[in-house]
Structures are given as C-alpha cells and as structure tokens.
Design an enzyme around this catalytic site. Structure first.
Site, short mmCIF file in Angstrom:
data_model
loop_
_atom_site.label_atom_id
_atom_site.label_comp_id
_atom_site.label_asym_id
_atom_site.label_seq_id
_atom_site.Cartn_x
_atom_site.Cartn_y
_atom_site.Cartn_z
N GLU A 1 1.45 0.01 4.32
CA GLU A 1 1.77 1.32 3.65
C GLU A 1 2.97 1.05 2.80
O GLU A 1 3.71 2.02 2.87
CB GLU A 1 1.50 2.54 4.65
CG GLU A 1 0.25 2.52 5.24
CD GLU A 1 0.23 3.66 6.30
OE1 GLU A 1 1.27 4.29 6.74
OE2 GLU A 1 -0.89 4.07 6.78
N GLU B 1 -10.23 1.13 7.18
CA GLU B 1 -10.05 2.15 8.10
C GLU B 1 -10.93 3.40 7.77
O GLU B 1 -10.30 4.49 8.09
CB GLU B 1 -8.53 2.54 8.34
CG GLU B 1 -7.59 1.30 8.52
CD GLU B 1 -6.05 1.91 8.49
OE1 GLU B 1 -6.01 3.00 8.68
OE2 GLU B 1 -5.26 1.02 8.45
#
Length: 292
Positions: free
Chosen positions: A64, A169
């Site tokens: 991220e 995910e």
C-alpha cells in the site's frame, strides 16, 4: 502454518515484507529513527527472505505504498526501491508485486488511480543505479458496489505494463446483505477471470472465531453462505470437465478447454493408453500426440 503448506504442497504468496501504513507497523518500530530504523529494516529483509527463500512464489514487498509512506517519510524516497532491490537479491525466483487498494474498485481515490500506479512502477524501473523491474501487478479488490465497466477499463490500462495482474484480496463490503455480496462477488470474479492479463484471483475471506474481515464463504459449521455458493458455481463453470468422444478417420479429436492440467485416456481394441498434458496461455493451438 508453513509445515501444513509444505506437507500439502500448497502454493503460497508472501504478504508482506513491509506495510507503509503506520497502523499496521509493529509498535516497537514506530519510535525508531535514522540508522536504528534502517538497521531494523535490513534485519527484517535479511531474516525473512533468507528463512523463506523459494517458499513463496510471490512477495508483496512494500504494501500500500500509493496510500502510505511510513518508511519512505523516515528513510527517504528511495526506501521502497531499496526494499525491492534487496528482495530481488535474496530471492531471485520470487515474483515481486506492488500491492494496493482502490485501483480497480473506484475512480474516487486520487492516491491510487491507474495512472498513479503505472507512474510508480515506472519510477522504480527508472531509478538511478539501474532501477528494479516489477514482476507483477497486485490489486487488492475490496469492493462495495463494483463498476464492471470501470474495472475492465482499468485492467486494460494496467495491461500496458505487460506484467501479470493478480487480484490479491477480493471481497465485498459487509455493509451489504449476504445475498447482495454474492451477486457483486460473481460480477467481480467474472470480470477478473475473463481478462487476458489477469493471471490469478485470491479471496480475502478467511474465517476466524470472531467472524471474518468483510465477507465469509461459510459459517462456523462450514456450511456455505451465498458467497461460497458463488465460488463453488464458478469453479464448476470454469472447468472443462470430462469429455468423451471418438476420433475422426485420421485419429484426431479437437476440443476447447480451460487452462490447466489434463488427464487423457485412449481406448482402442481393448488396449488403453493414459497420459497427461497442460494447457497454458498461448495464441497457438495446442497439439498433443499419443500413440497406441
């Protein structure tokens, strides 16, 4: 856990070496600065990558990093480049990913637009001293209401990187009821599966004693919830299944099949020959020759 993975020959991916979000940074690391932090970072890479070398086919190296910059704000803009370069040195066979959210889920997050993602990959490639090539595109895929057309367009643009894309995910928000979650999950899975640059899909649906993150496939008795029914149905749909046929006068038989591993058997005048072959992505027709 790794003993179970090894014993059952499960393919595993590493998530993650570093997480740029300070909320998920170990408490003892938060107060480190300068050389103390750099030393801790180097020990982390060395110990982790040495211990699990060749164990994971993928690594999310700096997770991220489009949204957060815990390490870069303290160690400099080149910190992420150093992470990727070190990971490549320790495990040259692993596929290294830039993994982030809201790249295909929405167009309202300015930090993780497709253009921002591509620009960051190019930046790492052009870094002075030779740069580091990314091996894969990691898209988390935490959806609320999916926009299929947007998802498809963003995947098309990311495909210009000519890297394998993984949806890493996938889930659908728990703000929706389970039936609606299942409907939206089916849409996301179909878009991902049908895109030629998407090489894999992983679900973020682990069940634990206190529930699950956003979406579960089963209840605590391992009975399917609506989302689980969708996954089972897609697995059946996207499988070639058993095909029985007779060859033509030249001993040939053709069929269309999904990518994957196949077992084939030939029966002729009471004699049987068994073999296997693999269908991988290829623009050419796959020819398999068996002799009896």
């Amino acid at each position: 856990m790794m003993d179970f993975v090894r014993a059952n020959r499960i393919i595993a991916r590493g998530h993650n070496i570093f997480w740029e979000d300070p909320r998920y940074t170990p408490a003892w690391v938060l107060n480190l600065t300068g050389e103390d932090l750099r030393s801790a970072v180097n020990r982390r890479i060395s110990s982790l990558m040495t211990r699990y070398r060749s164990e994971f086919v993928h690594w999310d190296v700096s997770n991220e990093m489009l949204h957060f910059d815990f390490y870069e704000s303290r160690l400099g803009k080149n910190a992420s480049y150093g992470f990727y370069a070190a990971a490549r040195e320790y495990d040259s066979l692993a596929t290294l990913f830039l993994n982030d959210f809201n790249v295909v889920e929405t167009c309202s997050d300015e930090k993780s637009t497709v253009d921002e993602y591509i620009a960051r990959v190019r930046e790492l490639e052009r870094y002075e001293g030779g740069g580091v090539r990314m091996d894969g595109v990691g898209l988390e895929g935490h959806f609320t209401v999916p926009n299929a057309a947007l998802m498809r367009a963003n995947l098309d643009k990311l495909a210009s990187l000519e890297l394998p894309i993984w949806l890493t995910e996938i889930d659908v928000s728990s703000t929706l009821d389970r039936r609606t979650q299942a409907i939206y999950l089916e849409q996301v899975l179909r878009e991902g599966f049908s895109h030629p640059s998407v090489k894999g899909i992983m679900l973020w649906t682990a069940l634990h004693p206190y529930g699950c993150y956003e979406m579960c496939l089963t209840d605590h008795n391992f009975q399917n919830l609506p989302a689980g029914d969708v996954v089972d149905q897609k697995l059946r749909e996207w499988k070639t299944g058993e095909v029985k046929a007779t060859t033509n006068d030249h001993g040939s038989f053709s069929f269309f099949g999904f990518l994957g591993e196949y077992r084939v058997g030939i029966l002729y005048k009471g004699r049987t020959v068994n073999s296997s072959f693999s269908l991988s992505r290829d623009p050419q027709t796959k020819h398999v020759r068996l002799q009896i």
